[in-house]
Design a protein around this motif. Structure first.
Motif, short mmCIF file in Angstrom:
data_model
loop_
_atom_site.label_atom_id
_atom_site.label_comp_id
_atom_site.label_asym_id
_atom_site.label_seq_id
_atom_site.Cartn_x
_atom_site.Cartn_y
_atom_site.Cartn_z
N CYS A 258 -65.56 -27.95 -12.49
CA CYS A 258 -66.30 -26.76 -12.94
C CYS A 258 -66.53 -25.74 -11.83
CB CYS A 258 -67.64 -27.15 -13.55
SG CYS A 258 -68.86 -27.74 -12.34
N GLY A 259 -66.23 -26.09 -10.59
CA GLY A 259 -66.40 -25.15 -9.48
C GLY A 259 -67.80 -25.09 -8.90
N TRP A 260 -68.71 -25.99 -9.32
CA TRP A 260 -70.08 -26.00 -8.79
C TRP A 260 -70.07 -26.18 -7.27
CZ3 TRP A 260 -72.41 -30.16 -6.22
CH2 TRP A 260 -73.77 -30.01 -5.94
N MET A 261 -70.95 -25.43 -6.58
CA MET A 261 -71.08 -25.54 -5.13
C MET A 261 -72.52 -25.90 -4.78
SD MET A 261 -68.93 -22.33 -3.58
CE MET A 261 -69.62 -22.65 -1.97
N PRO A 262 -72.74 -26.87 -3.89
CA PRO A 262 -74.11 -27.23 -3.51
C PRO A 262 -74.75 -26.17 -2.62
CG PRO A 262 -72.54 -28.48 -2.21
CD PRO A 262 -71.73 -27.71 -3.22
N ARG A 263 -76.04 -25.92 -2.85
CA ARG A 263 -76.79 -24.96 -2.05
C ARG A 263 -78.06 -25.62 -1.52
NH1 ARG A 263 -74.90 -19.90 -2.75
NH2 ARG A 263 -76.78 -19.04 -1.82
N CYS A 264 -78.57 -25.10 -0.42
CA CYS A 264 -79.79 -25.64 0.18
C CYS A 264 -80.99 -25.31 -0.71
CB CYS A 264 -79.99 -25.07 1.58
SG CYS A 264 -81.49 -25.67 2.39
N LYS A 265 -81.76 -26.33 -1.06
CA LYS A 265 -82.93 -26.12 -1.91
C LYS A 265 -84.09 -25.50 -1.14
CE LYS A 265 -81.63 -30.09 -4.76
NZ LYS A 265 -82.00 -31.45 -5.22
N GLU A 266 -84.04 -25.57 0.19
CA GLU A 266 -85.14 -25.07 1.00
C GLU A 266 -85.01 -23.58 1.31
OE1 GLU A 266 -87.80 -26.76 1.82
OE2 GLU A 266 -87.07 -28.57 0.83
N CYS A 267 -83.79 -23.14 1.67
CA CYS A 267 -83.66 -21.74 2.11
C CYS A 267 -82.50 -20.99 1.49
CB CYS A 267 -83.58 -21.66 3.63
SG CYS A 267 -82.21 -22.56 4.36
N GLY A 268 -81.71 -21.61 0.61
CA GLY A 268 -80.80 -20.83 -0.22
C GLY A 268 -79.32 -20.84 0.06
N PRO A 269 -78.81 -20.85 1.32
CA PRO A 269 -77.37 -20.69 1.51
C PRO A 269 -76.57 -21.91 1.07
CG PRO A 269 -78.42 -21.20 3.60
CD PRO A 269 -79.52 -20.99 2.60
#
Length: 656
Positions: free
Chosen positions: A368-379
């Motif tokens: 599906c192309g999902w990418m993990p992102r930091c839950k604390e600060c966003g990038p």
């Protein structure tokens, strides 16, 4: 009597000298003095104060030497340069002597003979610029103030700045300073301003001969020059009556001095000097920095949008955002590949911007192309592969790590891939797509190689000899392309997932810069796996105010500038325990911070296990400039552990 002298040397101390009887009455703070220093028989320093011998702490001096002579009859600068240098030293951490030396180290020891001022003549008529009317009226009536001027996307400096300086410098003695990010801008601007101020436009930059440099310095100080056009060091020039200081392209990174001490940000020094002199300061840019945008929102700058109400003539370049989740595994999505073929086949040129030089990788779900992102600060998180442990996901901004997921939280898929393409990989892909086509490459590797090869690559594209140019964002600056029909960013996520909190701002500015290079019939392609990022929603109309307002709100939520001041401390060593101990020393030294800030880290660069060289850094976010200066001083005062290198800087622009 003694004189306390400061010299432009990398030592955090001053020196006491005896004043001969004949100099006692003439000596005063702000004057340059010649005195022996170390092995030098005659070094030039500046007097900070004159005091009786009993008031000086002479415990570190075995003997006192004498001042040889004074170079000035009165201080070089009308404002308090020592106080401004002291602020610079606290703000960016450089020795005070180097900060003060930035003001006077280029001053000639003897003033050159200058020609008499030219006779006033009739100034050339200025073009009518309705979008500047309110701003010019404000300059004409307000003797002081700080402004943020947002220019129209295709506005030319040569048309705007003569009108601005003509409105602000109506008084005979009033002077102006125009700072530009590139000395190549100076000739055209000088030619545009000369008809307005005949014979009274000077220039200041690194390529001046010593004689010309002395004349430029003296011309500014004496008032001979009505306007001086300069690169960033011009912010330290003396003026007889500075009335307007304008920073062109205030968003440019070149205005940050970080190559050598003294460190400073030209924008902040300019604003500070203008206040000290009672002058007006103007920050001009099509895409102002979020720091300046925030200052305008908070009332620190008065904002003027010199942008016509109507849309630019013509439909403008077509902007297409390609969701790469629909093209898994492709370096060039099919619509982009087809468009590049059409552009080159039709006699046009294509500019392709890669995320970085070489090769790069991140993680995404193959289904599906999902990418993990930091839950604390966003990038977006970077995939970190190590030989000793299982792969983990790393946030390069705050240092948080988490295990590589086994299952995609979006679709339940179990297959993940890492992806990314740098300039070399992109050049290879384009060579296969366009066999026989000349493809030039312009990136950091080329810049660090042969200067001749670098110029040849860029000029081959600018002159129309190469059909395609592959480069990083540096290729956008001052690029000319007579047949440019297409521009593409093949990996926008490399910027948007960066550890730099300015990533979104820089990415938008790059898109905007490429859009400006294209003609009305051009095409701009942006490939991303984060098509929902708010940056892309602002591209259709190139609406910078909407983007800047959203970015400013995000900075507030995550406590980044302009809502905080940042200090970065990095430690490096072959001994990982030494690095860890140095980090512990830092945290202990900053225990006073409390509610006035926060500390992120340690952040560890990926792949260092293979190099057997270890480093980590901390980001200290302080609520005020005063607190940040205290944190900077505490970090610089750390007792260095053997075998560990310490790197401390304020307002960092590098986060690797």
């Amino acid at each position: 009597m003694l004189a306390e002298l400061s010299f432009p040397i990398p030592l955090r101390r001053t020196f006491y000298y005896l004043l001969p009887d004949e100099l006692e009455l003439r000596a005063a703070p702000g004057l340059r003095a010649v005195a022996p220093l170390g092995k030098r028989a005659a070094a030039v320093g500046m007097i900070l104060r004159v005091l009786p011998e009993k008031d000086a702490d002479l415990t570190k001096f075995k003997e006192l030497k004498s001042v040889t002579r004074l170079l000035d009859e009165e201080p070089l600068f009308p404002e308090d340069a020592p106080a401004l240098a002291a602020w610079m030293a606290a703000r960016w951490g450089s020795p005070r002597g180097l900060c003060l030396g930035a003001f006077y180290s280029h001053a000639p020891q003897e003033d050159p003979v200058l020609p008499p001022p030219p006779q006033p003549g009739l100034a050339a008529p200025l073009p009518q610029l309705p979008e500047l009317k309110k701003f010019l009226e404000a300059l004409a009536v307000e003797p002081e103030g700080a402004y943020l001027l947002r220019l129209a996307p295709l506005e030319r400096r040569e048309a705007v700045y003569p009108a601005v300086f003509a409105a602000a410098l109506a008084g005979e003695a009033a002077q102006g300073l125009l700072l530009v990010p590139d000395l190549n801008y100076i000739p055209a601007l000088q030619a545009a301003l000369e008809p307005v101020f005949p014979g009274r436009v000077g220039s200041w930059h690194a390529r001046l001969t010593p004689k010309r440099r002395a004349e430029a310095w003296a011309g500014a100080r004496s008032g001979l020059f009505k306007v001086v056009i300069a690169t960033r060091t011009g912010v330290f020039l003396p003026f007889k009556d500075l009335s307007l200081a304008l920073l062109d392209g205030e968003h440019e990174d070149v205005y940050r001095q970080e190559e050598a001490e003294p460190f400073y940000q030209t924008r902040e020094v300019l604003l500070r000097r203008a206040r000290a002199l009672g002058a007006r300061a103007v920050l001009a840019s099509p895409c102002p920095t979020i720091e300046s945008w925030g200052a305008a929102a908070g009332g620190g700058l008065q904002r003027f949008d010199a942008v016509p109400a109507a849309r630019l003539a013509g439909p403008g370049p077509d902007v297409r955002v390609l969701d790469m989740t629909e093209y898994p595994g492709d370096i060039l999505a099919r619509p982009l590949a087809d468009a590049v073929r059409r552009a080159v086949a039709g006699g046009g040129q294509a500019l392709v911007i890669a995320g970085r030089k070489g090769y790069a990788s991140r993680l995404f779900c193959a289904h599906c192309g999902w990418m993990p992102r930091c839950k604390e600060c966003g990038p977006g998180l970077t995939l970190l592969k190590t030989a000793a442990a299982a792969p983990v996901l790393l946030c390069r901004r705050c240092g948080k790590r988490e295990p590589k997921p086994e299952v995609c939280p979006s679709c339940g898929g179990r297959v993940f891939r890492d992806y990314g393409a740098g300039t070399q990989k992109t050049q290879e892909a384009l060579s296969k797509l366009l066999p026989g086509t000349k493809i030039a490459r312009f990136d950091g590797d080329v810049l660090r190689g042969s200067l001749k090869a670098m110029k040849a690559e860029l000029e081959s594209f600018s002159k129309g000899e190469a059909d395609v140019l592959v480069g990083t964002r540096i290729a956008l600056r001052e690029l000319g392309a007579p047949r440019l029909k297409l521009a593409a960013f093949i990996d926008a996520d490399a910027d948007l997932s960066s550890a730099d909190f300015r990533a979104a701002e820089k990415a938008y500015r790059s898109f905007y810069g490429a859009w400006r290079l294209l003609g009305a019939a051009g095409e701009l392609f942006i490939q991303t796996r984060e098509a929902g990022h708010y940056v892309f929603s602002r591209l259709t109309e190139m609406d910078y105010p909407s983007f800047a307002d959203g970015e400013l709100a995000a900075r507030r939520d995550f406590f980044y500038p302009p809502f905080s001041h940042i200090v970065k401390a990095r430690f490096a060593s072959f001994d990982p325990r030494g690095v860890e101990s140095a980090g512990g020393d830092l945290l202990k030294a900053l225990s006073f911070l409390g509610a006035d800030g926060e500390i992120l880290g340690p952040v560890t660069p990926p792949g260092q296990e293979k190099k057997r060289f270890f480093s980590e850094y901390y980001l200290v976010k302080a609520a005020s400039e005063k607190t940040a200066a205290r944190c900077l001083a505490a970090a610089q005062a750390l007792v260095q552990r053997p075998g560990v290198k310490y790197f401390v800087e304020a307002d960092p622009h590098g986060f690797q």
